[in-house]
Write a protein that holds these residues in place. Sequence first.
Motif, PDB file in Angstrom:
ATOM      1  N   PRO A   1      38.797  30.283  31.571  1.00  0.00           N
ATOM      2  CA  PRO A   1      39.606  29.264  32.238  1.00  0.00           C
ATOM      3  C   PRO A   1      39.525  27.921  31.517  1.00  0.00           C
ATOM      4  O   PRO A   1      38.640  27.712  30.682  1.00  0.00           O
ATOM      5  N   ASP A   2      40.476  27.030  31.848  1.00  0.00           N
ATOM      6  CA  ASP A   2      40.499  25.745  31.142  1.00  0.00           C
ATOM      7  C   ASP A   2      39.269  24.911  31.472  1.00  0.00           C
ATOM      8  O   ASP A   2      38.916  24.014  30.724  1.00  0.00           O
ATOM      9  N   GLU A   3      38.653  25.209  32.610  1.00  0.00           N
ATOM     10  CA  GLU A   3      37.383  24.557  32.898  1.00  0.00           C
ATOM     11  C   GLU A   3      36.364  25.656  33.152  1.00  0.00           C
ATOM     12  O   GLU A   3      36.647  26.618  33.847  1.00  0.00           O
ATOM     13  N   GLY A   4      35.209  25.506  32.578  1.00  0.00           N
ATOM     14  CA  GLY A   4      34.166  26.492  32.820  1.00  0.00           C
ATOM     15  C   GLY A   4      34.123  27.554  31.758  1.00  0.00           C
ATOM     16  O   GLY A   4      34.901  27.548  30.807  1.00  0.00           O
ATOM     17  N   ASP A   5      33.173  28.486  31.929  1.00  0.00           N
ATOM     18  CA  ASP A   5      32.899  29.481  30.893  1.00  0.00           C
ATOM     19  C   ASP A   5      33.648  30.771  31.142  1.00  0.00           C
ATOM     20  O   ASP A   5      34.208  30.989  32.213  1.00  0.00           O
ATOM     21  N   GLU A   6      33.584  31.625  30.127  1.00  0.00           N
ATOM     22  CA  GLU A   6      34.212  32.929  30.216  1.00  0.00           C
ATOM     23  C   GLU A   6      33.572  33.735  31.342  1.00  0.00           C
ATOM     24  O   GLU A   6      32.354  33.759  31.491  1.00  0.00           O
ATOM     25  N   THR A   7      34.421  34.382  32.141  1.00  0.00           N
ATOM     26  CA  THR A   7      33.907  35.219  33.212  1.00  0.00           C
ATOM     27  C   THR A   7      34.660  36.535  33.210  1.00  0.00           C
ATOM     28  O   THR A   7      35.722  36.651  32.609  1.00  0.00           O
ATOM     29  N   ARG A   8      34.072  37.513  33.870  1.00  0.00           N
ATOM     30  CA  ARG A   8      34.753  38.795  34.060  1.00  0.00           C
ATOM     31  C   ARG A   8      35.006  38.980  35.538  1.00  0.00           C
ATOM     32  O   ARG A   8      34.089  38.859  36.340  1.00  0.00           O
ATOM     33  N   MET A   9      36.244  39.250  35.882  1.00  0.00           N
ATOM     34  CA  MET A   9      36.556  39.500  37.290  1.00  0.00           C
ATOM     35  C   MET A   9      37.894  40.209  37.387  1.00  0.00           C
ATOM     36  O   MET A   9      38.635  40.299  36.415  1.00  0.00           O
ATOM     37  N   THR A  10      38.156  40.728  38.575  1.00  0.00           N
ATOM     38  CA  THR A  10      39.456  41.355  38.785  1.00  0.00           C
ATOM     39  C   THR A  10      40.503  40.260  38.928  1.00  0.00           C
ATOM     40  O   THR A  10      40.182  39.108  39.217  1.00  0.00           O
ATOM     41  N   ILE A  11      41.750  40.665  38.758  1.00  0.00           N
ATOM     42  CA  ILE A  11      42.824  39.680  38.837  1.00  0.00           C
ATOM     43  C   ILE A  11      42.917  39.130  40.252  1.00  0.00           C
ATOM     44  O   ILE A  11      43.197  37.947  40.456  1.00  0.00           O
ATOM     45  N   GLN A  12      42.629  39.974  41.260  1.00  0.00           N
ATOM     46  CA  GLN A  12      42.696  39.503  42.645  1.00  0.00           C
ATOM     47  C   GLN A  12      41.649  38.424  42.895  1.00  0.00           C
ATOM     48  O   GLN A  12      41.939  37.395  43.511  1.00  0.00           O
ATOM     49  N   SER A  13      40.429  38.640  42.359  1.00  0.00           N
ATOM     50  CA  SER A  13      39.388  37.617  42.536  1.00  0.00           C
ATOM     51  C   SER A  13      39.779  36.330  41.835  1.00  0.00           C
ATOM     52  O   SER A  13      39.513  35.232  42.340  1.00  0.00           O
ATOM     53  N   ALA A  14      40.409  36.465  40.658  1.00  0.00           N
ATOM     54  CA  ALA A  14      40.809  35.270  39.921  1.00  0.00           C
ATOM     55  C   ALA A  14      41.861  34.483  40.688  1.00  0.00           C
ATOM     56  O   ALA A  14      41.858  33.256  40.690  1.00  0.00           O
TER      57      ALA A  14
END
Length: 556
Positions: free
Chosen positions: A245-258
């Motif tokens: 994301p434009d702020e914060g670090d790389e994460t792994r999640m489902t699209i619904q959680s995002a």
Amino acid sequence: MQQDPERLERMSGMLKRRGIILPAFEIHGGAKGLYDFGPVGGRLRNRVNQTWIDHWLALGNIVELSCPTVTPYAVLEASGHVGEFSDFMTVCTKCEEASRADTLLESFHANPDALSQSELQHLLFDSNPPCPNCNEQAWSEVTAQNLMFNTTIGAGSSGRPGFLRPETAQGMFTSFPALLRHNRDRLPFGAIQVGKGYRNEISPRQGMIRLREFNMAELEYFFNPHEDQQHDFDSWSEVELSLVPDEGDETRMTIQSALDASIVRHETVAYFMVQTYDFLVKVGIDPKRLRFRQHEADEMAHYASDCWDAEILGSYGWIECVGIAHRGCFDLESHEKATGKTLRARREFSEPKVIEIDGWTMNGATAGPAFRALAGAVKQSVESLAADATFPCMVTLENGEKVEVLSEHVKRVQRTETISGEWYIPHVVEPAFGIDRIIWHVLDHAYDDTAKDGDAYTVLRLSDDVAPVNYCVFPLFEKEGMGELARTLHKKLSATSGVVSIYDSSGSIGRRYARADEIGVPRCLTVDHQSVKDQTVTVRDRDTGEQHRVHIDDLI
RNA sequence: GCGAGCGUAGUGUAGUGGUUAUCACCCCACGUUGCCAACGUGGGAACCCGGGUUCGAGUCCCGGCGCUCGCACCA
């Protein structure tokens, strides 16, 4: 940046040797930023394009377009490309040296890059900096040196300026009225197009990554921003995406959680992210080397309001291969403004709006002759009066002037209007795919040159969806009828729509398997003695090496 | 665009101003081999382009084109 340059060299050599990707026009010395897809690559490109088309057509509300690459100046002026895609140049009239106007003016302005052409022109003439080449102070007019390829449409004095398109998108926006009619005025719908785009890059680099002529595939998805888009994300409930994301670090999640966390801000953008994920995996991109990165606000293109790139990790590091942009109403609105044409869709309100109109308007027959030139302003002022106004009365016009309006100059207006809907400019989400970059990474991820029995061995582990050659046909030997049978089989396969076969009888059987593996042929068919008797052949799988016998008639 | 390095068969390479331009893989033909880069014989294939220096240039010089890297630019 580069990971394992030796592997990259081996792979580039193989791609060239086997006719997948090679520098264009090489016998004439080559041309920067231009590549050929060779006898194997041409088919690969076609299959990637076709897979892409099929992927989107499967959604059911997508149509395919093909628009010209030659595009009139006005279209790209309206879209913003003439302004945004330019460097402004000026030429020293003494020594003919061309310079960038903004670079010359750096000591006279804090941010000359942001100036318009006419602002640069004024500042250049006011400050008149010396030429870095000959030190004279004699500059020509500032001209736009565009990163688009210029051309002239038509000959001689009737020719008008144009460009080779820098993207396929504009043709789809300018076709919007036809698209809307075809869809019988119902949104949402999408239009797709695969084709060439052109950018006269200052410095093409990194092989296939930055080209001057490139294959792009774009989808413009038009929807009503006043309605929820109701995308179904159930199919991706188990799929974890890598998100930066434009702020914060790389994460792994489902699209619904995002979406729930508002990392991805728009449902339709989210929907095309997962669709893009599916497509890339289908053509053979390794999901572990795929991530989505959100644009920072200041790197967003001039049209976008939210944008995610699909980035793929390969020999050149993380490379953006797909841009998924929420373009809002920018494009349609721009073309509307430039042409005066309506590029809108109709929506009905859930409840019609009832508006009571109670007031005054001007009686043109009497007030017109009375006020003459001021009549327009009088009408405007009268219509803003309250319903309980009485006449005669003094009215203040827009310009401050006061006039007396008599009762004979006005008419009472009392009516009820029911407004059932409105015309609005649809919003657009655009997934734009750089096909060449994707093909590069498909090859990069498929290229496996680890050892076999201690010797170097190359296998291109391409997905069945894109493998350029479907079958290789090998006669064990070209005698005792095996050659004839193999040739018959090869011809039969070749005559089948969508099937490409290669006949190879030269070298040992192992060598022929190796040749086939190198260009990623999924299955090799070997004709042996038994084949002549019972019409069966051995089918050998590229990735497992396993073989089984199949009757010739069961192959297709 | 600037700076540096590089450019030899299809690929990877060797090459002290004078070689029939090296080697390997490769490709083709024939023989052999009866399912995973076997072997034999024969054959094929290159000095990026253009100028210059020199008796003679793959080699030295200049220019162009291309490739790689850094800077700049760029979605």
